[in-house]
Design an enzyme around this catalytic site. Structure first.
Site, PDB file in Angstrom:
ATOM      1  N   ASP A  74      65.142  52.835  68.128  1.00  0.00           N
ATOM      2  CA  ASP A  74      64.668  53.319  69.440  1.00  0.00           C
ATOM      3  C   ASP A  74      63.867  52.249  70.192  1.00  0.00           C
ATOM      4  O   ASP A  74      63.016  52.573  71.033  1.00  0.00           O
ATOM      5  CB  ASP A  74      63.803  54.597  69.299  1.00  0.00           C
ATOM      6  CG  ASP A  74      64.575  55.744  68.650  1.00  0.00           C
ATOM      7  OD1 ASP A  74      65.791  55.815  68.836  1.00  0.00           O
ATOM      8  OD2 ASP A  74      63.940  56.558  67.948  1.00  0.00           O
TER       9      ASP A  74
ATOM     10  N   ASN B 190      72.337  53.872  73.414  1.00  0.00           N
ATOM     11  CA  ASN B 190      71.817  55.107  72.822  1.00  0.00           C
ATOM     12  C   ASN B 190      71.050  55.869  73.892  1.00  0.00           C
ATOM     13  O   ASN B 190      70.564  55.274  74.859  1.00  0.00           O
ATOM     14  CB  ASN B 190      70.889  54.780  71.650  1.00  0.00           C
ATOM     15  CG  ASN B 190      70.377  56.028  70.945  1.00  0.00           C
ATOM     16  OD1 ASN B 190      71.147  56.984  70.723  1.00  0.00           O
ATOM     17  ND2 ASN B 190      69.106  56.061  70.614  1.00  0.00           N
TER      18      ASN B 190
ATOM     19  N   HIS C  24      67.797  58.519  74.082  1.00  0.00           N
ATOM     20  CA  HIS C  24      66.696  59.040  73.273  1.00  0.00           C
ATOM     21  C   HIS C  24      65.901  60.036  74.117  1.00  0.00           C
ATOM     22  O   HIS C  24      65.586  59.762  75.277  1.00  0.00           O
ATOM     23  CB  HIS C  24      65.791  57.879  72.818  1.00  0.00           C
ATOM     24  CG  HIS C  24      64.685  58.343  71.934  1.00  0.00           C
ATOM     25  ND1 HIS C  24      64.892  58.672  70.608  1.00  0.00           N
ATOM     26  CD2 HIS C  24      63.378  58.579  72.190  1.00  0.00           C
ATOM     27  CE1 HIS C  24      63.744  59.079  70.087  1.00  0.00           C
ATOM     28  NE2 HIS C  24      62.808  59.027  71.018  1.00  0.00           N
TER      29      HIS C  24
ATOM     30  N   SER D 144      65.628  58.446  77.816  1.00  0.00           N
ATOM     31  CA  SER D 144      65.840  57.017  78.086  1.00  0.00           C
ATOM     32  C   SER D 144      67.190  56.578  77.544  1.00  0.00           C
ATOM     33  O   SER D 144      67.539  56.899  76.404  1.00  0.00           O
ATOM     34  CB  SER D 144      64.767  56.177  77.375  1.00  0.00           C
ATOM     35  OG  SER D 144      63.462  56.629  77.697  1.00  0.00           O
TER      36      SER D 144
HETATM   37  C1  GRF Z   1      70.046  64.365  72.537  1.00  0.00           C
HETATM   38  O1  GRF Z   1      68.818  64.994  72.750  1.00  0.00           O
HETATM   39  C2  GRF Z   1      69.882  62.872  72.523  1.00  0.00           C
HETATM   40  O2  GRF Z   1      68.840  62.429  73.334  1.00  0.00           O
HETATM   41  C3  GRF Z   1      69.555  62.590  71.084  1.00  0.00           C
HETATM   42  O3  GRF Z   1      70.341  63.508  70.358  1.00  0.00           O
HETATM   43  C4  GRF Z   1      70.599  64.650  71.152  1.00  0.00           C
HETATM   44  C5  GRF Z   1      72.082  64.860  71.171  1.00  0.00           C
HETATM   45  O4  GRF Z   1      72.435  66.055  71.801  1.00  0.00           O
HETATM   46  N1  GRF Z   1      69.824  61.221  70.752  1.00  0.00           N
HETATM   47  P1  GRF Z   1      73.958  66.433  71.976  1.00  0.00           P
HETATM   48  O5  GRF Z   1      74.591  66.462  70.599  1.00  0.00           O
HETATM   49  O6  GRF Z   1      74.590  65.413  72.858  1.00  0.00           O
HETATM   50  O7  GRF Z   1      73.945  67.800  72.590  1.00  0.00           O
END
Ligand code: GRF
Length: 227
Positions: free
Chosen positions: A157, A119, A121, A148
């Site tokens: 998370d 993931n 975050h 991260s």
């Molecule tokens: C990103 O900010 C990521 O960190 C979080 O969700 C958002 C996804 O953005 N988990 P995108 O859809 O890839 O533009």
């Protein structure tokens, strides 16, 4: 670890615009990552990421969360997760990449891909788990912020962090401005980690990240800007 003969089979789960998915797909297409995106799954029919996947000729599957709502209003989460698992298994996905996937996955689901699910975050974990991370970083007066990439565990998370991208918070920064700069960082660090994964350089052993066969004492760091 022996080099792989076949490309890593990557699945991406997303709920929104999918800019991280696009960064990853571009890296695969350029051959930076020895992997291919074999499946893109969204729980949201309106996710732009699904359209972007279809435009690229990739397999893009909607597993609509709303369609699992029962007459009593509750969602049958295990049926939803079974449908997601089926879509992953259909394409023999080896690694699951969460890229803005806005559903919390059960411990059983996470266990099915233990050490094979990642993931990203938008904060410097363990700071600011959960939502609204940019506004919270500003409210806390953080001098630094970032993103991260971590292995997914049953703790939201909370899985072991592999790589962080850091940037300095600027005077007058808004949540929107920070979000845009953090996204830029995300598009660098997520493909880097998936590249390592595809090259067999990363492993989760117990709760420890192994990188090139040795435990990582702390997350790797990348600083975006020299300010
Ligand atoms: C990103 O900010 C990521 O960190 C979080 O969700 C958002 C996804 O953005 N988990 P995108 O859809 O890839 O533009």
């Amino acid at each position: 670890m022996a080099a792989r003969r076949d490309k890593l089979r990557i699945a991406v789960l997303l709920s929104g615009r999918g800019s991280n998915f696009v960064a990853l797909a571009d890296s695969c297409q350029r051959g930076d990552i020895f992997g291919e995106i074999v499946q893109v799954i969204s729980d949201q029919a309106s996710a732009a990421g699904l359209t972007r996947a279809r435009e690229r000729g990739l397999s893009a599957t909607l597993v609509s969360y709303a369609s699992f709502r029962q007459p009593d209003g509750r969602v049958d989460r295990s049926a939803f997760e079974r449908a997601v698992l089926n879509a992953l298994q259909d394409k023999s996905a080896e690694v699951v990449v969460l890229a803005g996937f806005m559903k919390v996955l059960s411990a059983e689901f996470v266990a099915a891909y233990a050490g094979r699910m990642l993931n990203i975050h938008p904060s410097l974990l363990p700071r600011h788990k959960g939502l609204d991370t940019h506004a919270r970083a500003l409210a806390a007066g953080d001098a630094e912020h970032g993103a991260s990439v971590h292995f997914v565990t049953a703790e939201l998370d909370g899985g072991p962090v592999i790589l962080q991208g850091r940037l300095k918070v600027r005077p007058g920064d808004t949540a929107e401005a920070l979000s845009a700069r953090v996204h830029g960082l995300e598009h660098m660090i997520y493909p880097m980690v998936i590249k390592w994964m595809a090259a067999g350089r990363l492993e989760l052993r117990g709760s420890k990240v192994q990188f090139d066969g040795a435990p990582l004492p702390s997350p790797l760091q990348l600083s975006a800007e020299d300010e």
